[in-house]
Design an enzyme around this catalytic site. Structure first.
Site, PDB file in Angstrom:
ATOM      1  N   HIS A   1       0.910  23.679 -35.332  1.00 60.46           N
ATOM      2  CA  HIS A   1       1.552  24.818 -34.680  1.00 60.46           C
ATOM      3  C   HIS A   1       2.688  24.319 -33.805  1.00 60.46           C
ATOM      4  O   HIS A   1       2.578  23.295 -33.156  1.00 60.46           O
ATOM      5  CB  HIS A   1       0.539  25.585 -33.826  1.00 60.46           C
ATOM      6  CG  HIS A   1       0.888  27.030 -33.701  1.00 60.46           C
ATOM      7  ND1 HIS A   1       0.423  27.982 -34.582  1.00 60.46           N
ATOM      8  CD2 HIS A   1       1.673  27.689 -32.828  1.00 60.46           C
ATOM      9  CE1 HIS A   1       0.898  29.162 -34.240  1.00 60.46           C
ATOM     10  NE2 HIS A   1       1.666  29.015 -33.181  1.00 60.46           N
TER      11      HIS A   1
ATOM     12  N   ASP B   1      -4.501  38.129 -29.954  1.00 58.43           N
ATOM     13  CA  ASP B   1      -3.190  37.471 -29.923  1.00 58.43           C
ATOM     14  C   ASP B   1      -2.151  38.311 -30.642  1.00 58.43           C
ATOM     15  O   ASP B   1      -1.004  38.384 -30.207  1.00 58.43           O
ATOM     16  CB  ASP B   1      -3.247  36.065 -30.529  1.00 58.43           C
ATOM     17  CG  ASP B   1      -1.882  35.383 -30.416  1.00 58.43           C
ATOM     18  OD1 ASP B   1      -1.403  35.242 -29.273  1.00 58.43           O
ATOM     19  OD2 ASP B   1      -1.264  35.068 -31.440  1.00 58.43           O
TER      20      ASP B   1
ATOM     21  N   ARG C   1       4.328  40.457 -25.371  1.00 65.18           N
ATOM     22  CA  ARG C   1       5.090  39.433 -24.630  1.00 65.18           C
ATOM     23  C   ARG C   1       6.503  39.312 -25.163  1.00 65.18           C
ATOM     24  O   ARG C   1       7.451  39.065 -24.416  1.00 65.18           O
ATOM     25  CB  ARG C   1       4.386  38.071 -24.762  1.00 65.18           C
ATOM     26  CG  ARG C   1       3.098  37.977 -23.956  1.00 65.18           C
ATOM     27  CD  ARG C   1       2.282  36.767 -24.387  1.00 65.18           C
ATOM     28  NE  ARG C   1       2.979  35.517 -24.249  1.00 65.18           N
ATOM     29  CZ  ARG C   1       2.909  34.505 -25.132  1.00 65.18           C
ATOM     30  NH1 ARG C   1       2.155  34.589 -26.216  1.00 65.18           N
ATOM     31  NH2 ARG C   1       3.571  33.396 -24.934  1.00 65.18           N
TER      32      ARG C   1
ATOM     33  N   SER D   1      -2.310  31.670 -26.438  1.00 62.15           N
ATOM     34  CA  SER D   1      -1.863  32.264 -27.703  1.00 62.15           C
ATOM     35  C   SER D   1      -2.040  31.261 -28.850  1.00 62.15           C
ATOM     36  O   SER D   1      -2.616  31.567 -29.895  1.00 62.15           O
ATOM     37  CB  SER D   1      -0.388  32.663 -27.562  1.00 62.15           C
ATOM     38  OG  SER D   1       0.174  32.939 -28.812  1.00 62.15           O
TER      39      SER D   1
ATOM     40  N   LYS E   1      -5.583  30.916 -31.707  1.00 66.56           N
ATOM     41  CA  LYS E   1      -5.420  30.962 -33.167  1.00 66.56           C
ATOM     42  C   LYS E   1      -5.977  29.699 -33.806  1.00 66.56           C
ATOM     43  O   LYS E   1      -6.609  29.745 -34.860  1.00 66.56           O
ATOM     44  CB  LYS E   1      -3.942  31.126 -33.543  1.00 66.56           C
ATOM     45  CG  LYS E   1      -3.366  32.490 -33.185  1.00 66.56           C
ATOM     46  CD  LYS E   1      -2.007  32.721 -33.816  1.00 66.56           C
ATOM     47  CE  LYS E   1      -0.874  32.021 -33.143  1.00 66.56           C
ATOM     48  NZ  LYS E   1      -0.243  32.719 -32.026  1.00 66.56           N
TER      49      LYS E   1
HETATM   50  N1  URA Z   1       3.671  30.260 -30.688  1.00 67.75           N
HETATM   51  C1  URA Z   1       2.601  31.070 -30.479  1.00 67.75           C
HETATM   52  O1  URA Z   1       1.799  31.297 -31.377  1.00 67.75           O
HETATM   53  N2  URA Z   1       2.438  31.592 -29.277  1.00 67.75           N
HETATM   54  C2  URA Z   1       3.286  31.362 -28.244  1.00 67.75           C
HETATM   55  O2  URA Z   1       3.056  31.873 -27.162  1.00 67.75           O
HETATM   56  C3  URA Z   1       4.401  30.527 -28.463  1.00 67.75           C
HETATM   57  C4  URA Z   1       4.574  29.990 -29.701  1.00 67.75           C
END
Ligand code: URA
Length: 433
Positions: free
Chosen positions: A82, A161, A168, A183, A187
């Site tokens: 990620h 999320d 956001r 966040s 995930k």
């Molecule tokens: N990627 C995400 O999934 N969440 C964030 O807050 C920033 C980048």
């Protein structure tokens, strides 16, 4: 318990109880807490911050808002990655087929564009037919058959999320360490992979602009992941300059495909992808870093990574031939941006460049906005390049001609020019393990 009291408490800078954080996530996910109260609380968190305990509880509550996937049938082979978000960041499209072609099992939940940054899900949806919402059963079965599956946070996995991310995005509350940590890690924990590699961006196009803040973000995510029994590493990479030369959903897919087919023009993009893929292969398959890197480079060279990309896209319903279409990533109207002086480009405000792409239609201004997949920017001159007055430095693409003026102004405002060539920044700063 009342959400009003929780907002008031955080507004006044006090620590929330575990039960208050869980009450908020549960109520917001179920639709019992309205967007306006959630937005007020998220802004209070943005301004007041959260302790490590609060951040950890928020992360677990968000992960547990939906299913927690059990990928134990794959043993230690599962790996996820990620990015904390950047401009021109198409690394997932390149890195995941590379590592899947080497035997890793990639089970990944990705995000949409957030603030000025792009998102993998929007990019994938620019491929005709590509399905980003799969049931948990379909997701796992595809990981088993193809070795790779990438989906969005949805009803089944991390639904909290999905809602908070969209909120956001339009309330100027993205760049907060506890909100980014919760966040991303919610995930990753719900996704169930054993190994996790985080690409923590730093610089003008990242949510954390300084290396110190990016390191803090990296350390917090690594700590939360390890506490849940995962093998985690975070690579801190530069986002002071857009990655590669394409910024826009479809055009970034095209650029990623070119890299997978062996095009070595974009050295920065390739170096970051090779580093991330190396870390993933090493964590997941246990190779030392040098042999992992050799295998990663070989999988691009021998075509296995591109073949895996085609297999993956087809498995999720995507029509790979749509990427080859002439107008893919090419909106109806275009504008050349010309250099205003004879000078070096000394700095790119990369957040500004992401905003220019958003103004063209490549990102969202409000939660309900749809994306124009073919809008975006092709960059011809980056930081450190000497340009002559009138040289083409970028081309802007939009489906609505009226968007070009504002985007051109924003793009030019985002560049600094000078007589001295600026010092080159490193691409990879550090790896936190
Ligand atoms: N990627 C995400 O999934 N969440 C964030 O807050 C920033 C980048």
């Amino acid at each position: 318990m009342r959400i009003y009291d929780i907002i008031e408490k955080k507004r006044d800078g006090l620590e929330l109880l575990d039960s208050e954080i869980r009450f908020f996530i549960d109520g917001y996910t179920k639709g019992e807490i309205p967007d306006y109260q959630a937005a007020a609380l998220v802004m209070a968190i943005y301004l007041r911050g959260m302790s490590d305990r609060e951040t950890t509880v928020l992360t677990s509550a968000m992960a547990e808002s939906g299913d927690l996937l059990d990928l134990s049938v794959f043993g230690d082979l599962t790996v996820d990655k990620h990015s904390t978000g950047g401009v021109g960041d198409k690394t997932t499209l390149i890195v995941t087929p590379i590592v899947a072609s080497l035997g890793c099992k990639v089970a990944k939940m990705s995000g949409r564009g957030l603030g000025h940054t792009g998102g993998t899900i929007d990019k994938l949806e620019s491929i005709k037919g590509f399905r980003t919402e799969l049931s948990s059963e379909e997701f796992i079965s595809q990981v088993e058959r193809v070795g790779i599956s990438v989906i969005s946070a949805g009803k089944a996995l991390a639904p909290a999320d999905k809602k908070l991310y969209a909120l956001r995005d339009v309330t100027a509350t993205v760049g907060s360490v506890p909100l980014i940590v919760s966040s991303i890690m919610s995930k990753k924990l719900a996704g169930g992979s054993k190994s996790i590699v985080l690409d923590v961006k730093t610089g003008s196009g990242a949510f954390c602009k300084s290396v110190e803040n990016s390191r803090l973000l990296a350390e917090k995510m690594v700590t939360i992941g390890k506490a849940s029994g995962r093998r985690v590493s975070a690579v801190i990479t530069d986002m002071d300059i857009p990655l590669g030369t394409a910024v826009g959903n479809a055009s970034e897919v095209k650029e990623a495909v070119a890299v997978l087919k062996g095009d070595d023009k974009n050295k920065d993009l390739i170096e970051v992808c090779v580093r991330l893929a190396t870390e993933m292969v090493s964590n997941c398959l246990g190779y030392d870093l040098q042999s992992a890197e050799e295998q990663v480079r070989e999988s691009i060279k021998n075509g296995n990574a591109y073949r895996k990309f085609v297999e993956w896209v087809s498995a999720q319903g995507g029509d790979v031939s749509s990427i080859e279409a002439e107008n893919y990533g090419r909106a109806k109207y275009s504008r050349e941006v010309l250099a205003p002086f004879d000078a070096y480009i000394t700095k790119m405000d990369t957040e500004g460049i992401g905003t220019a792409a958003m103004l063209l239609g490549a990102g969202r201004k409000s939660k309900e906005d749809s994306i124009d997949f073919d809008a975006g920017v092709d960059i011809f001159a980056k930081t450190g390049k000497f340009v002559n007055k009138g040289d083409r430095i970028a081309v802007l693409w939009a489906s609505n001609e009226e968007l070009l003026d504002g985007a051109e102004e924003k793009y030019l405002q985002s560049l600094s020019f000078g007589a001295e060539c600026p010092q080159k920044r490193p691409l990879i700063y550090d790896v936190v393990r």
